[in-house]
Design a protein around this motif. Sequence first.
Motif, PDB file in Angstrom:
ATOM      1  N   MET A  24     -84.527 -57.071 -12.868  1.00  0.00           N
ATOM      2  CA  MET A  24     -84.523 -55.895 -11.992  1.00  0.00           C
ATOM      3  C   MET A  24     -85.171 -54.706 -12.679  1.00  0.00           C
ATOM      4  N   MET A  25     -84.960 -54.566 -13.990  1.00  0.00           N
ATOM      5  CA  MET A  25     -85.626 -53.476 -14.715  1.00  0.00           C
ATOM      6  C   MET A  25     -87.133 -53.676 -14.699  1.00  0.00           C
ATOM      7  N   LEU A  26     -87.603 -54.912 -14.860  1.00  0.00           N
ATOM      8  CA  LEU A  26     -89.047 -55.182 -14.796  1.00  0.00           C
ATOM      9  C   LEU A  26     -89.597 -54.851 -13.412  1.00  0.00           C
ATOM     10  N   ILE A  27     -88.876 -55.252 -12.385  1.00  0.00           N
ATOM     11  CA  ILE A  27     -89.332 -55.050 -11.006  1.00  0.00           C
ATOM     12  C   ILE A  27     -89.376 -53.572 -10.650  1.00  0.00           C
ATOM     13  N   THR A  28     -88.361 -52.834 -11.044  1.00  0.00           N
ATOM     14  CA  THR A  28     -88.250 -51.444 -10.598  1.00  0.00           C
ATOM     15  C   THR A  28     -88.884 -50.429 -11.539  1.00  0.00           C
ATOM     16  N   SER A  29     -89.428 -50.890 -12.662  1.00  0.00           N
ATOM     17  CA  SER A  29     -90.067 -49.956 -13.603  1.00  0.00           C
ATOM     18  C   SER A  29     -91.537 -49.757 -13.269  1.00  0.00           C
ATOM     19  N   ARG A  30     -91.963 -48.543 -13.424  1.00  0.00           N
ATOM     20  CA  ARG A  30     -93.372 -48.182 -13.256  1.00  0.00           C
ATOM     21  C   ARG A  30     -94.061 -48.313 -14.611  1.00  0.00           C
ATOM     22  N   TYR A  31     -95.320 -48.733 -14.606  1.00  0.00           N
ATOM     23  CA  TYR A  31     -96.070 -48.835 -15.857  1.00  0.00           C
ATOM     24  C   TYR A  31     -96.047 -47.501 -16.586  1.00  0.00           C
ATOM     25  N   GLY A  32     -95.819 -47.566 -17.902  1.00  0.00           N
ATOM     26  CA  GLY A  32     -95.784 -46.366 -18.716  1.00  0.00           C
ATOM     27  C   GLY A  32     -94.437 -45.674 -18.740  1.00  0.00           C
ATOM     28  N   GLU A  33     -93.494 -46.146 -17.949  1.00  0.00           N
ATOM     29  CA  GLU A  33     -92.178 -45.516 -17.879  1.00  0.00           C
ATOM     30  C   GLU A  33     -91.343 -45.792 -19.132  1.00  0.00           C
ATOM     31  N   VAL A  34     -91.540 -46.966 -19.742  1.00  0.00           N
ATOM     32  CA  VAL A  34     -90.806 -47.328 -20.952  1.00  0.00           C
ATOM     33  C   VAL A  34     -91.672 -46.979 -22.157  1.00  0.00           C
ATOM     34  N   ALA A  35     -91.155 -46.097 -22.999  1.00  0.00           N
ATOM     35  CA  ALA A  35     -91.921 -45.627 -24.155  1.00  0.00           C
ATOM     36  C   ALA A  35     -92.309 -46.790 -25.066  1.00  0.00           C
ATOM     37  N   GLY A  36     -93.584 -46.825 -25.438  1.00  0.00           N
ATOM     38  CA  GLY A  36     -94.078 -47.843 -26.349  1.00  0.00           C
ATOM     39  C   GLY A  36     -94.420 -49.165 -25.695  1.00  0.00           C
ATOM     40  N   LYS A  37     -94.140 -49.293 -24.405  1.00  0.00           N
ATOM     41  CA  LYS A  37     -94.442 -50.529 -23.676  1.00  0.00           C
ATOM     42  C   LYS A  37     -95.155 -50.157 -22.376  1.00  0.00           C
ATOM     43  N   ILE A  87     -95.746 -52.976  -8.255  1.00  0.00           N
ATOM     44  CA  ILE A  87     -95.157 -52.473  -7.003  1.00  0.00           C
ATOM     45  C   ILE A  87     -95.420 -50.987  -6.846  1.00  0.00           C
ATOM     46  N   TRP A  88     -95.186 -50.227  -7.889  1.00  0.00           N
ATOM     47  CA  TRP A  88     -95.289 -48.772  -7.768  1.00  0.00           C
ATOM     48  C   TRP A  88     -96.731 -48.295  -7.827  1.00  0.00           C
ATOM     49  N   GLU A  89     -97.626 -49.116  -8.324  1.00  0.00           N
ATOM     50  CA  GLU A  89     -99.054 -48.784  -8.291  1.00  0.00           C
ATOM     51  C   GLU A  89     -99.598 -48.964  -6.866  1.00  0.00           C
ATOM     52  N   LEU A  90     -98.993 -49.868  -6.113  1.00  0.00           N
ATOM     53  CA  LEU A  90     -99.480 -50.214  -4.776  1.00  0.00           C
ATOM     54  C   LEU A  90     -98.588 -49.673  -3.655  1.00  0.00           C
ATOM     55  N   GLU A  91     -97.545 -48.948  -4.018  1.00  0.00           N
ATOM     56  CA  GLU A  91     -96.510 -48.578  -3.053  1.00  0.00           C
ATOM     57  C   GLU A  91     -97.036 -47.938  -1.770  1.00  0.00           C
ATOM     58  N   PHE A  92     -97.898 -46.962  -1.885  1.00  0.00           N
ATOM     59  CA  PHE A  92     -98.371 -46.274  -0.689  1.00  0.00           C
ATOM     60  C   PHE A  92     -99.819 -46.606  -0.349  1.00  0.00           C
ATOM     61  N   ASN A  93    -100.358 -47.621  -0.973  1.00  0.00           N
ATOM     62  CA  ASN A  93    -101.735 -48.010  -0.722  1.00  0.00           C
ATOM     63  C   ASN A  93    -101.818 -48.791   0.591  1.00  0.00           C
ATOM     64  N   GLN A  94    -102.346 -48.170   1.618  1.00  0.00           N
ATOM     65  CA  GLN A  94    -102.442 -48.802   2.931  1.00  0.00           C
ATOM     66  C   GLN A  94    -103.730 -49.611   3.102  1.00  0.00           C
ATOM     67  N   ARG A 153     -97.014 -60.358  -7.523  1.00  0.00           N
ATOM     68  CA  ARG A 153     -96.565 -61.633  -8.080  1.00  0.00           C
ATOM     69  C   ARG A 153     -97.166 -61.868  -9.466  1.00  0.00           C
ATOM     70  N   VAL A 154     -98.468 -61.679  -9.584  1.00  0.00           N
ATOM     71  CA  VAL A 154     -99.147 -61.885 -10.874  1.00  0.00           C
ATOM     72  C   VAL A 154     -98.633 -60.898 -11.916  1.00  0.00           C
ATOM     73  N   SER A 155     -98.427 -59.639 -11.521  1.00  0.00           N
ATOM     74  CA  SER A 155     -97.919 -58.659 -12.484  1.00  0.00           C
ATOM     75  C   SER A 155     -96.530 -59.041 -12.973  1.00  0.00           C
ATOM     76  N   LEU A 156     -95.694 -59.569 -12.092  1.00  0.00           N
ATOM     77  CA  LEU A 156     -94.353 -59.993 -12.494  1.00  0.00           C
ATOM     78  C   LEU A 156     -94.400 -61.245 -13.364  1.00  0.00           C
ATOM     79  N   VAL A 157     -95.266 -62.192 -13.037  1.00  0.00           N
ATOM     80  CA  VAL A 157     -95.413 -63.396 -13.863  1.00  0.00           C
ATOM     81  C   VAL A 157     -95.802 -62.992 -15.285  1.00  0.00           C
ATOM     82  N   ASN A 158     -96.768 -62.103 -15.410  1.00  0.00           N
ATOM     83  CA  ASN A 158     -97.224 -61.655 -16.728  1.00  0.00           C
ATOM     84  C   ASN A 158     -96.125 -60.895 -17.475  1.00  0.00           C
ATOM     85  N   ALA A 159     -95.419 -60.008 -16.786  1.00  0.00           N
ATOM     86  CA  ALA A 159     -94.363 -59.227 -17.430  1.00  0.00           C
ATOM     87  C   ALA A 159     -93.209 -60.122 -17.877  1.00  0.00           C
TER      88      ALA A 159
END
Length: 140
Positions: free
Chosen positions: A31-44, A51-58, A70-76
């Motif tokens: 759940m932390m992986l799913i709900t975290s935005r890139y760059g939100e965790v210091a050093g990682k 999800i949050w990169e694409l959230e409002f992209n219509q 899916r691919v971003s989650l598989v990699n993470a």
Amino acid sequence: MKYIKLPMDFSNLLNGKKVCSLEESIAQYLMMLITSRYGEVAGKNDFGSDIWELEFNQLVKVYEWEEKVRVSLVNAIAKYEKRLLNTKVIVALSDIDTDLDSKTYSQVRRKAIIGVTGTIVNTGMPFNFDTSIYVSPLSQ
């Protein structure tokens, strides 16, 4: 082995309470992986999901959105959740119409359903995780 249960209560933690199972610990970490935005965790900077990169992209089609997430989650998961092997991730996006007052307007939201399966390294037991989150509120 004992795992820390979220949310943490440090007074109970010091007394050895509020621990959870390995399965629950893995689920909370997913759940932390799913709900975290890139760059939100210091050093990682790559901890999180698209999800949050694409959230409002219509402009992204639903199947493209699902595949990118899916691919971003598989990699993470492969990089950060070493307690799982042979992981498979399923992402499905659907529109939910919340009819607040049919005479005036309705609110359309997107719901992402995410499923993760795999094998727990320490035990060899199968692991299943499912969650859904609401993203992209749209008004009509």
